[in-house]
Scaffold this motif. Structure first.
Motif, PDB file in Angstrom:
ATOM      1  N   LEU A  31       0.840  -1.196   0.000  1.00  0.00           N
ATOM      2  CA  LEU A  31       0.000   0.000   0.000  1.00  0.00           C
ATOM      3  C   LEU A  31       0.873   1.243   0.000  1.00  0.00           C
ATOM      4  CD1 LEU A  31      -2.620  -0.883   2.765  1.00  0.00           C
ATOM      5  CD2 LEU A  31      -2.815  -1.241   0.309  1.00  0.00           C
ATOM      6  N   VAL A  32       0.341   2.306  -0.557  1.00  0.00           N
ATOM      7  CA  VAL A  32       0.980   3.612  -0.417  1.00  0.00           C
ATOM      8  C   VAL A  32       0.406   4.204   0.860  1.00  0.00           C
ATOM      9  CG1 VAL A  32       1.338   5.885  -1.418  1.00  0.00           C
ATOM     10  CG2 VAL A  32       1.188   3.877  -2.915  1.00  0.00           C
ATOM     11  N   GLY A  33       1.268   4.406   1.834  1.00  0.00           N
ATOM     12  CA  GLY A  33       0.832   4.902   3.132  1.00  0.00           C
ATOM     13  C   GLY A  33       0.957   6.405   3.243  1.00  0.00           C
ATOM     14  N   PRO A  34       0.615   6.942   4.414  1.00  0.00           N
ATOM     15  CA  PRO A  34       0.757   8.380   4.647  1.00  0.00           C
ATOM     16  C   PRO A  34       2.189   8.839   4.366  1.00  0.00           C
ATOM     17  CG  PRO A  34      -0.471   7.364   6.420  1.00  0.00           C
ATOM     18  CD  PRO A  34       0.064   6.246   5.575  1.00  0.00           C
ATOM     19  N   GLY A  35       2.317   9.984   3.759  1.00  0.00           N
ATOM     20  CA  GLY A  35       3.635  10.517   3.430  1.00  0.00           C
ATOM     21  C   GLY A  35       4.249   9.895   2.182  1.00  0.00           C
ATOM     22  N   GLY A  36       3.517   8.991   1.509  1.00  0.00           N
ATOM     23  CA  GLY A  36       4.023   8.386   0.285  1.00  0.00           C
ATOM     24  C   GLY A  36       4.919   7.188   0.496  1.00  0.00           C
ATOM     25  N   ALA A  37       5.062   6.734   1.732  1.00  0.00           N
ATOM     26  CA  ALA A  37       5.907   5.564   2.011  1.00  0.00           C
ATOM     27  C   ALA A  37       5.161   4.284   1.639  1.00  0.00           C
ATOM     28  CB  ALA A  37       6.272   5.527   3.490  1.00  0.00           C
ATOM     29  N   LEU A  38       5.883   3.317   1.100  1.00  0.00           N
ATOM     30  CA  LEU A  38       5.293   2.024   0.784  1.00  0.00           C
ATOM     31  C   LEU A  38       5.324   1.133   2.021  1.00  0.00           C
ATOM     32  CD1 LEU A  38       6.813   1.300  -2.737  1.00  0.00           C
ATOM     33  CD2 LEU A  38       4.498   2.057  -2.189  1.00  0.00           C
ATOM     34  N   THR A  39       4.251   0.412   2.240  1.00  0.00           N
ATOM     35  CA  THR A  39       4.172  -0.510   3.368  1.00  0.00           C
ATOM     36  C   THR A  39       4.961  -1.772   3.058  1.00  0.00           C
ATOM     37  OG1 THR A  39       2.227  -1.649   2.501  1.00  0.00           O
ATOM     38  CG2 THR A  39       1.836   0.285   3.918  1.00  0.00           C
ATOM     39  N   PRO A  40       5.184  -2.607   4.072  1.00  0.00           N
ATOM     40  CA  PRO A  40       5.690  -3.952   3.779  1.00  0.00           C
ATOM     41  C   PRO A  40       4.657  -4.690   2.918  1.00  0.00           C
ATOM     42  CG  PRO A  40       5.890  -3.456   6.118  1.00  0.00           C
ATOM     43  CD  PRO A  40       5.072  -2.361   5.505  1.00  0.00           C
ATOM     44  N   ILE A  41       5.020  -5.831   2.405  1.00  0.00           N
ATOM     45  CA  ILE A  41       4.133  -6.614   1.543  1.00  0.00           C
ATOM     46  C   ILE A  41       2.945  -7.131   2.365  1.00  0.00           C
ATOM     47  CG2 ILE A  41       3.972  -8.701   0.116  1.00  0.00           C
ATOM     48  CD1 ILE A  41       7.003  -8.327  -0.427  1.00  0.00           C
ATOM     49  N   ILE A  42       1.762  -7.074   1.768  1.00  0.00           N
ATOM     50  CA  ILE A  42       0.561  -7.589   2.414  1.00  0.00           C
ATOM     51  C   ILE A  42       0.639  -9.109   2.438  1.00  0.00           C
ATOM     52  CG2 ILE A  42      -1.954  -7.794   2.258  1.00  0.00           C
ATOM     53  CD1 ILE A  42      -1.924  -5.045   0.847  1.00  0.00           C
ATOM     54  N   SER A  43       0.533  -9.676   3.639  1.00  0.00           N
ATOM     55  CA  SER A  43       0.604 -11.131   3.763  1.00  0.00           C
ATOM     56  C   SER A  43      -0.767 -11.772   3.955  1.00  0.00           C
ATOM     57  CB  SER A  43       1.522 -11.528   4.920  1.00  0.00           C
ATOM     58  OG  SER A  43       1.024 -11.022   6.136  1.00  0.00           O
ATOM     59  N   HIS A  44      -1.746 -11.000   4.441  1.00  0.00           N
ATOM     60  CA  HIS A  44      -3.068 -11.576   4.682  1.00  0.00           C
ATOM     61  C   HIS A  44      -4.122 -10.475   4.704  1.00  0.00           C
ATOM     62  CE1 HIS A  44      -5.861 -14.630   6.036  1.00  0.00           C
ATOM     63  NE2 HIS A  44      -6.251 -13.846   7.010  1.00  0.00           N
ATOM     64  N   VAL A  45      -5.274 -10.770   4.139  1.00  0.00           N
ATOM     65  CA  VAL A  45      -6.406  -9.852   4.161  1.00  0.00           C
ATOM     66  C   VAL A  45      -7.596 -10.607   4.735  1.00  0.00           C
ATOM     67  CG1 VAL A  45      -7.967  -8.456   2.757  1.00  0.00           C
ATOM     68  CG2 VAL A  45      -5.555  -8.620   2.127  1.00  0.00           C
ATOM     69  N   GLN A  46      -8.246 -10.021   5.738  1.00  0.00           N
ATOM     70  CA  GLN A  46      -9.363 -10.709   6.387  1.00  0.00           C
ATOM     71  C   GLN A  46     -10.536  -9.762   6.567  1.00  0.00           C
ATOM     72  OE1 GLN A  46      -8.364 -12.422  10.155  1.00  0.00           O
ATOM     73  NE2 GLN A  46     -10.448 -13.097  10.577  1.00  0.00           N
TER      74      GLN A  46
END
Length: 109
Positions: A31-46
């Protein structure tokens, strides 16, 4: 063989940053987070069935680093595939970055 080649070329022409609603986000993206930083890779969505606002209203996204963030449905998010090789302009990241996220959710066992 030609069909595979055409698919690969088409994939290269898709935008690097993809807009999705929260419930459309999948594992393997960042995800593109606040401030334009990329998050770590999404491992699970629930999807959260027992949320106080009712079932199918919120979801929990878990990242490879163990953090979790809860989102209500229909929140617009910008995602990028974790193995994207094309460069992303910092200005483009800032344009799609949210102002803030809620406090990351506590890990549920």
């Amino acid at each position: 063989m030609a069909k595979c080649y055409r698919d690969e070329r088409a994939a290269r022409h898709k935008p690097v940053l993809i807009s999705k609603s929260a419930q459309g986000v999948e594992e393997g993206y960042r995800l593109v987070g606040p401030g334009g930083a990329l998050t770590p890779i999404i491992s699970h969505v629930q999807w959260l069935d027992n949320h106080p606002d009712g079932p199918d209203t919120h979801m929990m996204i878990s990242f490879e680093d163990g953090t979790n963030v809860e989102f209500p449905f229909d929140v617009p998010l910008a995602v990028i595939w974790n193995d994207e090789q094309r460069a992303v302009n910092e200005t483009d990241l800032l344009d799609v970055a949210p102002a803030v996220w809620r406090t990351p959710a506590e890990r549920r066992c």
